[in-house]
Design an enzyme around this catalytic site. Structure first.
Site, short mmCIF file in Angstrom:
data_model
loop_
_atom_site.label_atom_id
_atom_site.label_comp_id
_atom_site.label_asym_id
_atom_site.label_seq_id
_atom_site.Cartn_x
_atom_site.Cartn_y
_atom_site.Cartn_z
N ARG A 104 79.26 -17.98 21.68
CA ARG A 104 78.51 -16.75 21.47
C ARG A 104 77.55 -16.47 22.61
O ARG A 104 77.30 -15.30 22.98
CB ARG A 104 77.77 -16.82 20.12
CG ARG A 104 76.92 -15.60 19.79
CD ARG A 104 77.62 -14.28 20.06
NE ARG A 104 78.93 -14.18 19.45
CZ ARG A 104 79.85 -13.29 19.80
NH1 ARG A 104 79.60 -12.43 20.79
NH2 ARG A 104 81.02 -13.24 19.19
N LYS A 139 64.80 1.72 32.88
CA LYS A 139 64.97 1.74 31.42
C LYS A 139 66.03 0.72 31.03
O LYS A 139 67.16 1.06 30.68
CB LYS A 139 65.35 3.14 30.96
CG LYS A 139 64.25 4.17 31.20
CD LYS A 139 64.70 5.57 30.83
CE LYS A 139 63.61 6.59 31.13
NZ LYS A 139 64.05 7.98 30.84
N LYS A 171 55.00 9.76 40.26
CA LYS A 171 55.40 10.63 39.16
C LYS A 171 54.22 11.49 38.70
O LYS A 171 53.12 11.41 39.26
CB LYS A 171 55.97 9.79 38.02
CG LYS A 171 57.14 8.90 38.46
CD LYS A 171 57.84 8.23 37.32
CE LYS A 171 58.73 9.21 36.60
NZ LYS A 171 59.58 8.52 35.56
N GLU A 200 58.24 12.64 42.44
CA GLU A 200 58.83 13.43 41.37
C GLU A 200 58.23 14.83 41.40
O GLU A 200 57.02 14.99 41.47
CB GLU A 200 58.54 12.77 40.02
CG GLU A 200 59.07 13.57 38.84
CD GLU A 200 58.59 12.99 37.51
OE1 GLU A 200 59.44 12.56 36.72
OE2 GLU A 200 57.36 12.97 37.29
N ASP A 221 63.05 16.87 38.80
CA ASP A 221 63.02 16.53 37.38
C ASP A 221 63.29 17.76 36.52
O ASP A 221 62.49 18.69 36.48
CB ASP A 221 61.66 15.92 37.02
CG ASP A 221 61.59 15.44 35.59
OD1 ASP A 221 62.58 14.86 35.11
OD2 ASP A 221 60.55 15.65 34.94
#
Length: 285
Positions: A104, A139, A171, A200, A221
């Site tokens: 496993r 992510k 960002k 961004e 974006d």
């Protein structure tokens, strides 16, 4: 902004990931495997139940090695290979106890990373007629950053930043905190002049400001298609452009055809559909 996983980082991640997965699964010992004669040797095959792209060989090999070096693994496919349903991917021979303990652990890595690679190949195929490169994001599943980014490359996509340390991505919240795009870019050039820098943007005016400030990689974006096309045409050769935000598999080709250099997609790693695998021990008869 494309980065690659350093070889030493990859080796360390494989060793660390496997050790952790063995510890959480085996704990103080495999009580069920202990029922088997310790002298019994077996041969087993791993089959994939559907078509897919294979990824995760370093983690699989290390899983069997760490559980028991006597387990011998023979692969019947290459890393990154597209295989058909019911393909025999690999054969393992050695002590039955050890093999079943490692089963496993090894399959978890193979199913997850092959799932990532399969999705990436499907997405990459949609933009193969363009020059656009698909990028992953940060992510990722906690603790699996390197493994998933490795699988992304097996699936014909590429890596964005590996982490916060190997690139600067300014960002919306960074811009707000610094006061402006210009101020943020100037500060970044002062503190990290040799580090890749991306900004961004959400409007064409922000694109113009970022380029005037000296940014050479611009994230668009959630730009409307017409605005994206206009920006890419206007600043072609001056900056590289990355489309991001709200991009579905169905929209990929249309967005790539605007001429953007990159499209970044969190879905490549955060929404994983594992490959369906099965390990079967060969009958002595």
């Amino acid at each position: 902004m494309m980065n690659q996983i350093p070889a030493a980082t990859l080796r360390q991640a494989v060793t660390r990931n496997v050790a952790a997965s063995i510890a959480e699964d085996e704990g103080s010992g495999d009580r069920t495997a202990a029922l088997i004669d310790p002298e019994r040797k077996v041969e087993a095959s791993v089959i994939i139940r559907h078509a897919g792209v294979i990824a995760g060989r370093p983690w699989v090999d290390e899983s069997f090695r760490q559980v028991d070096p006597q387990l011998a693994v023979t692969w019947h496919c290459n890393e990154g290979q597209q295989v058909d349903a019911d393909t025999n991917l690999l054969t393992i021979t050695g002590p039955a106890r050890s093999l079943l303990t490692a089963e496993r652990i090894a399959l978890n890595w193979l199913q997850t990373l092959s799932g990532v690679a399969t999705r990436c190949r499907s997405y990459a195929d949609r933009v193969a007629h363009t020059q656009t490169q698909l990028l992953d994001t940060r992510k990722t599943l906690p603790g699996m950053r390197i493994a998933q980014k490795y699988a992304v490359r097996c699936g014909s996509c590429a890596n964005h930043r590996i982490g916060l340390y190997d690139g600067i991505l300014i960002k919306e919240n960074h811009i707000t905190s610094c006061g402006s795009i210009t101020a943020a870019v100037e500060r970044a050039r002062e503190t990290s002049p040799d580090v890749p820098l991306e900004v961004e943007t959400e409007t064409e005016a922000q694109v113009a400001e970022a380029i005037a400030a000296g940014a050479d990689h611009i994230m668009l974006d959630e730009f409307p298609l017409e605005s994206m096309t206009r920006v890419v045409e206007r600043y072609s050769g001056i900056a590289r452009f990355e489309a991001s935000g709200g991009i579905t598999e169905q929209k990929l080709a249309t967005i790539a055809e605007t001429g953007v250099d990159f499209i970044s997609l969190g879905v490549l790693t955060k929404d994983v559909t594992a490959a369906d695998l099965s390990l079967r021990i060969k009958d002595d008869d």
